[in-house]
Design an enzyme around this catalytic site. Sequence first.
Site, PDB file in Angstrom:
ATOM      1  NE  ARG A 181      -0.165  -2.791  -2.283  1.00 18.90           N
ATOM      2  CZ  ARG A 181      -1.109  -2.517  -2.955  1.00 18.90           C
ATOM      3  NH1 ARG A 181      -0.557  -1.413  -4.268  1.00 18.90           N
ATOM      4  NH2 ARG A 181      -2.266  -2.780  -2.736  1.00 18.90           N
ATOM      5  CB  SER A 230      -1.907  -6.426   3.051  1.00 22.95           C
ATOM      6  OG  SER A 230      -2.996  -6.954   2.273  1.00 22.95           O
ATOM      7  CD  GLU A 300       1.197  -4.252   1.168  1.00 21.06           C
ATOM      8  OE1 GLU A 300      -0.066  -4.377   1.668  1.00 21.06           O
ATOM      9  OE2 GLU A 300       0.689  -6.095   0.624  1.00 21.06           O
TER      10      GLU A 300
END
Length: 320
Positions: A181, A230, A300
């Site tokens: 990520r 998310s 995130e």
Amino acid sequence: MESGETLLKKLDGKLSGLRGRLTPDTGMDKITWFRAGGPAQVLFQPADEEDLSSFLKAVPEEVPILVVGIGSNLLVRDGGVPGFVVRLSAKGFGEVDQVSETQLRAGAATPDKRVAAAALEAGLAGFHFYHGIPGGMGGALRMNAGANGVETRERVVEVRALDRKGEVHVLSNADMGYAYRHSSASSDLIFTSVLFEGTPGEHEAIKQAMDEVQHHRETVQPVREKTGGSTFKNPEGTSAWKEIDKAGCRGLRVGGAQMSEMHCNFMINTGTATGLDLETLGETVRARVFENSGIRLHWEIKRLGLFREGEAVEEFLGKF
């Protein structure tokens, strides 16, 4: 923060040749999927890469420029975003084309699901995971978006980008510096398109993989809510949602913001949430998870902008 009109007047003449749209004091709540947050001082929607390059060359370096895509992974604070917010639109940056037997080129504003559909049409496997990601290519490249055990970095050949001076750069997969990520590519670079490599596959097998992704997403995620996807990255060795659940935060509310009952790593706007509601909820969850398990969750979702003047900000905000 001064008005957008004031900023444009200060730059009078410098931006006159642009073909894109300049809109002062535009509510970011109309752009982000959370439907919350303050205004962009000036919103610029460039016509194409050349227009964006001209804009970057014209705006003095001391004036902030922030680039957003389709707004799926953004939490905007209530005080708004100073300077220019550049939004890449589908018209100039949203095309996806097959350029060889195994390669696709997609603009940075192309929705992830559109890339999956184009790959299906081209008979290319390896892009099915995009069918379940609510975002656009620019964000996918920046954060190495992934799902179902597959990540963006596995398909990237090269990325085309502009720097703050409007100059073109072409980055290889290695140049992007991918990790979970994350990309270590300079935050000053604005991605404009990407070249992907796929593998030939059977239409029915690709379609089945996409259908499975969609079914899973609709079964376990609050896809019909105002959400940014998310909220936190998965910690090493566990899942964010498990730690959130163990800390008793499933369904937790702050004002109009709530951690979804359906999937507790998804934060939702129940209808009246402010940017502060959302961020305070997220930081409350982080604090409770840390207290419960000693694990520090990392956002995130990208948070940006200013707190509203005089806004009461909780003492723990940002400590974890």
